[in-house]
Design a protein around this motif. Structure first.
Motif, PDB file in Angstrom:
ATOM      1  N   MET A 194     -64.783  91.444 -24.694  1.00  0.00           N
ATOM      2  CA  MET A 194     -64.509  92.784 -24.213  1.00  0.00           C
ATOM      3  C   MET A 194     -65.823  93.563 -24.191  1.00  0.00           C
ATOM      4  O   MET A 194     -66.657  93.374 -25.067  1.00  0.00           O
ATOM      5  CB  MET A 194     -63.494  93.468 -25.113  1.00  0.00           C
ATOM      6  N   PRO A 195     -65.964  94.441 -23.233  1.00  0.00           N
ATOM      7  CA  PRO A 195     -67.217  95.188 -23.134  1.00  0.00           C
ATOM      8  C   PRO A 195     -67.352  96.264 -24.208  1.00  0.00           C
ATOM      9  O   PRO A 195     -66.366  96.689 -24.809  1.00  0.00           O
ATOM     10  CB  PRO A 195     -67.130  95.807 -21.741  1.00  0.00           C
ATOM     11  N   GLY A 196     -68.577  96.667 -24.444  1.00  0.00           N
ATOM     12  CA  GLY A 196     -68.834  97.764 -25.373  1.00  0.00           C
ATOM     13  C   GLY A 196     -68.506  97.416 -26.803  1.00  0.00           C
ATOM     14  O   GLY A 196     -68.698  96.291 -27.246  1.00  0.00           O
ATOM     15  N   ASP A 197     -67.987  98.397 -27.523  1.00  0.00           N
ATOM     16  CA  ASP A 197     -67.657  98.228 -28.940  1.00  0.00           C
ATOM     17  C   ASP A 197     -66.256  97.669 -29.155  1.00  0.00           C
ATOM     18  O   ASP A 197     -65.810  97.543 -30.285  1.00  0.00           O
ATOM     19  CB  ASP A 197     -67.792  99.560 -29.680  1.00  0.00           C
ATOM     20  N   SER A 198     -65.550  97.367 -28.076  1.00  0.00           N
ATOM     21  CA  SER A 198     -64.190  96.854 -28.203  1.00  0.00           C
ATOM     22  C   SER A 198     -64.202  95.482 -28.856  1.00  0.00           C
ATOM     23  O   SER A 198     -65.124  94.707 -28.682  1.00  0.00           O
ATOM     24  CB  SER A 198     -63.541  96.745 -26.825  1.00  0.00           C
ATOM     25  N   ASP A 199     -63.165  95.198 -29.606  1.00  0.00           N
ATOM     26  CA  ASP A 199     -63.035  93.917 -30.283  1.00  0.00           C
ATOM     27  C   ASP A 199     -61.617  93.406 -30.053  1.00  0.00           C
ATOM     28  O   ASP A 199     -60.648  94.015 -30.510  1.00  0.00           O
ATOM     29  CB  ASP A 199     -63.309  94.076 -31.777  1.00  0.00           C
ATOM     30  N   GLY A 218     -63.763  83.246 -22.678  1.00  0.00           N
ATOM     31  CA  GLY A 218     -64.747  82.248 -22.302  1.00  0.00           C
ATOM     32  C   GLY A 218     -65.896  82.178 -23.286  1.00  0.00           C
ATOM     33  O   GLY A 218     -66.757  81.315 -23.183  1.00  0.00           O
ATOM     34  N   ASN A 219     -65.907  83.088 -24.255  1.00  0.00           N
ATOM     35  CA  ASN A 219     -67.038  83.176 -25.176  1.00  0.00           C
ATOM     36  C   ASN A 219     -66.691  82.925 -26.635  1.00  0.00           C
ATOM     37  O   ASN A 219     -67.555  82.570 -27.418  1.00  0.00           O
ATOM     38  CB  ASN A 219     -67.692  84.560 -25.074  1.00  0.00           C
ATOM     39  N   VAL A 220     -65.451  83.153 -27.021  1.00  0.00           N
ATOM     40  CA  VAL A 220     -65.086  83.131 -28.436  1.00  0.00           C
ATOM     41  C   VAL A 220     -63.936  82.160 -28.677  1.00  0.00           C
ATOM     42  O   VAL A 220     -62.975  82.128 -27.928  1.00  0.00           O
ATOM     43  CB  VAL A 220     -64.659  84.543 -28.898  1.00  0.00           C
ATOM     44  N   CYS A 269     -54.548  81.571 -28.148  1.00  0.00           N
ATOM     45  CA  CYS A 269     -55.780  81.751 -27.382  1.00  0.00           C
ATOM     46  C   CYS A 269     -55.945  80.587 -26.417  1.00  0.00           C
ATOM     47  O   CYS A 269     -55.659  79.440 -26.761  1.00  0.00           O
ATOM     48  CB  CYS A 269     -56.974  81.815 -28.331  1.00  0.00           C
ATOM     49  N   ILE A 270     -56.398  80.896 -25.222  1.00  0.00           N
ATOM     50  CA  ILE A 270     -56.692  79.866 -24.237  1.00  0.00           C
ATOM     51  C   ILE A 270     -58.113  80.121 -23.731  1.00  0.00           C
ATOM     52  O   ILE A 270     -58.495  81.257 -23.464  1.00  0.00           O
ATOM     53  CB  ILE A 270     -55.660  79.857 -23.090  1.00  0.00           C
ATOM     54  N   GLY A 271     -58.883  79.052 -23.664  1.00  0.00           N
ATOM     55  CA  GLY A 271     -60.275  79.177 -23.245  1.00  0.00           C
ATOM     56  C   GLY A 271     -60.426  79.223 -21.737  1.00  0.00           C
ATOM     57  O   GLY A 271     -59.665  78.602 -21.005  1.00  0.00           O
ATOM     58  N   LYS A 272     -61.397  80.002 -21.296  1.00  0.00           N
ATOM     59  CA  LYS A 272     -61.723  80.064 -19.869  1.00  0.00           C
ATOM     60  C   LYS A 272     -62.764  79.012 -19.572  1.00  0.00           C
ATOM     61  O   LYS A 272     -63.567  78.703 -20.436  1.00  0.00           O
ATOM     62  CB  LYS A 272     -62.286  81.437 -19.517  1.00  0.00           C
TER      63      LYS A 272
END
Length: 74
Positions: free
Chosen positions: A1-6, A28-30, A43-46
């Motif tokens: 997620m962009p910015g400070d979002s988690d 795609g990153n975590v 969770c499913i990976g991109k």
């Protein structure tokens, strides 16, 4: 997620406030570690295609929330 979002914090927020919904995270990153997400979240990976997504949902959704099989035009 962009910015400070988690996204992990967001999944816990949704699980706490709307416990009846199913949570699916696409990343795609975590790759979440055990305990990072609420117990019923998945969770499913991109990248993924519709067949991979349907398979993951079939494996994780309760029987009463299963998707109807999609009919593909031949």
């Amino acid at each position: 997620m962009p910015g400070d979002s988690d996204g992990r914090v967001l999944t816990h927020y949704f699980a706490e406030h709307w416990p009846w919904i199913e949570i699916v995270i696409a990343s795609g990153n975590v790759t979440p570690c055990p305990g990072d997400m609420p117990g019923k979240a998945t969770c499913i990976g991109k990248p993924f295609d519709d067949r991979m997504l349907q398979q993951r949902l079939t494996e994780t959704l309760p029987d009463n929330k299963q998707l109807e099989q999609r009919k593909h035009a031949a």
